[in-house]
Design a protein around this motif. Sequence first.
Motif, PDB file in Angstrom:
ATOM      1  N   PRO A 198       0.785  -1.235   0.000  1.00  0.00           N
ATOM      2  CA  PRO A 198       0.000   0.000   0.000  1.00  0.00           C
ATOM      3  C   PRO A 198       0.814   1.280   0.000  1.00  0.00           C
ATOM      4  O   PRO A 198       0.277   2.356  -0.281  1.00  0.00           O
ATOM      5  CB  PRO A 198      -0.814  -0.114   1.290  1.00  0.00           C
ATOM      6  CG  PRO A 198       0.013  -0.969   2.187  1.00  0.00           C
ATOM      7  CD  PRO A 198       0.682  -1.961   1.277  1.00  0.00           C
ATOM      8  N   THR A 199       2.103   1.220   0.327  1.00  0.00           N
ATOM      9  CA  THR A 199       2.905   2.439   0.385  1.00  0.00           C
ATOM     10  C   THR A 199       4.019   2.376  -0.655  1.00  0.00           C
ATOM     11  O   THR A 199       4.423   1.302  -1.098  1.00  0.00           O
ATOM     12  CB  THR A 199       3.514   2.642   1.779  1.00  0.00           C
ATOM     13  OG1 THR A 199       4.383   1.547   2.092  1.00  0.00           O
ATOM     14  CG2 THR A 199       2.417   2.741   2.826  1.00  0.00           C
ATOM     15  N   TRP A 213       6.064   2.037  -6.907  1.00  0.00           N
ATOM     16  CA  TRP A 213       5.378   1.007  -6.134  1.00  0.00           C
ATOM     17  C   TRP A 213       6.325  -0.191  -5.980  1.00  0.00           C
ATOM     18  O   TRP A 213       7.086  -0.512  -6.891  1.00  0.00           O
ATOM     19  CB  TRP A 213       4.113   0.548  -6.844  1.00  0.00           C
ATOM     20  CG  TRP A 213       3.040   1.584  -6.941  1.00  0.00           C
ATOM     21  CD1 TRP A 213       2.904   2.527  -7.918  1.00  0.00           C
ATOM     22  CD2 TRP A 213       1.959   1.788  -6.026  1.00  0.00           C
ATOM     23  NE1 TRP A 213       1.794   3.307  -7.667  1.00  0.00           N
ATOM     24  CE2 TRP A 213       1.190   2.871  -6.517  1.00  0.00           C
ATOM     25  CE3 TRP A 213       1.560   1.151  -4.851  1.00  0.00           C
ATOM     26  CZ2 TRP A 213       0.053   3.338  -5.877  1.00  0.00           C
ATOM     27  CZ3 TRP A 213       0.419   1.610  -4.206  1.00  0.00           C
ATOM     28  CH2 TRP A 213      -0.314   2.685  -4.705  1.00  0.00           C
ATOM     29  N   HIS A 261      -2.056   3.714   2.615  1.00  0.00           N
ATOM     30  CA  HIS A 261      -1.527   4.390   1.428  1.00  0.00           C
ATOM     31  C   HIS A 261      -1.666   5.899   1.546  1.00  0.00           C
ATOM     32  O   HIS A 261      -0.678   6.642   1.477  1.00  0.00           O
ATOM     33  CB  HIS A 261      -2.247   3.897   0.176  1.00  0.00           C
ATOM     34  CG  HIS A 261      -1.939   4.724  -1.037  1.00  0.00           C
ATOM     35  ND1 HIS A 261      -0.701   4.720  -1.637  1.00  0.00           N
ATOM     36  CD2 HIS A 261      -2.694   5.620  -1.734  1.00  0.00           C
ATOM     37  CE1 HIS A 261      -0.707   5.555  -2.658  1.00  0.00           C
ATOM     38  NE2 HIS A 261      -1.907   6.113  -2.734  1.00  0.00           N
TER      39      HIS A 261
END
Length: 345
Positions: A80-81, A87, A285
């Motif tokens: 998510p981060t 990514w 996120h």
Amino acid sequence: MSDVEAEATPGSYVTPGQEYTRDTNYIEDRITRDAVDGWPVEAGRYRLVAARACPWANRSVISRRLLGLEDAISLGLPGPTHDARSWTFDLDPGGVDPVLGIERLQEAFFKRTPDYPRGITVPAIVDVPSGKVVTNNFPQITLDFATEWEEFFRDGAPDLYPDALRDEIDDVAEVIFRDVNNGVYRAGFAGSQGSYERAYTRLFDRLDWLEERLADQRYLVGDTITEADIRLFTTLARFDAVYHGHFKCNRNKLSEMPVLWAYARDLFQTPGFGDTIDFEQIKKHYYIVHSDINPTGIVPAGPDPRGWLAPHDRDELGGRPFGDGTPPGEPRPGEEVPSLTAARV
């Protein structure tokens, strides 16, 4: 700057004094039956990279699931981060995508275009044999899923982009993108009070319009789920958890708009929608990655997501969710999301 420093550097999302403008210059190659761009429809050749946290990527995951393309197109799930570079596949063993063999999605973009100068975005479709990104053009990806991959649809797959309704779907999708999907970002990433207030007003004017449109019809266009519903749903699913507070879209919560809230719950409880939503990843996120908006990095504990399971009564309006088709089966092993029945605030 060293590689280690670059990896730790957060992105910058707000330009002081300026209105937020989304960069919509994507890699526009398409995967089609006639391979007009050199990429033929071929089962097993491509991998969809689509983070759970991202609303634009969430669309492609929903479409893939509703149409039953899981056997034809594999799914890679970044965490998510991310940092300013890319990514990353930190959810996979060893932090490496098991099919592509890469740690960062950026590597697939660089194989396509060395030193690719734009944002490394999801969803992206990667050609597995070459390791190159084919496209990250998110609006076209789902349209092509619905129109170019019929050979590999599951039995009972719905028609998400019916010929007779395409003009209306396109028109509705355009205003939803401008005022809602991208509207929340134009508010959240605004660099001035004036640009924020303009985005805020357009957003809630459009939500009020949708509240009226959906009062007497179950779905946005026609009496079945279409591409338009998928595009609206992914923003609504994130509204109370993120956009209401983090992006200052706080005239009211989604849960305070009776029609839209019931509509969103109806879709959430439809197989293929809610079973793609991971609220914890969504919150991590936005609240961690957007450090110029939330410098503490604190992730809110609420809201309690179990409200999404409350009865919606939208079936009283009629409509046939899948038209002449059927619901998809259970999510594939490894593609499940946490159950809300066990959720805690």
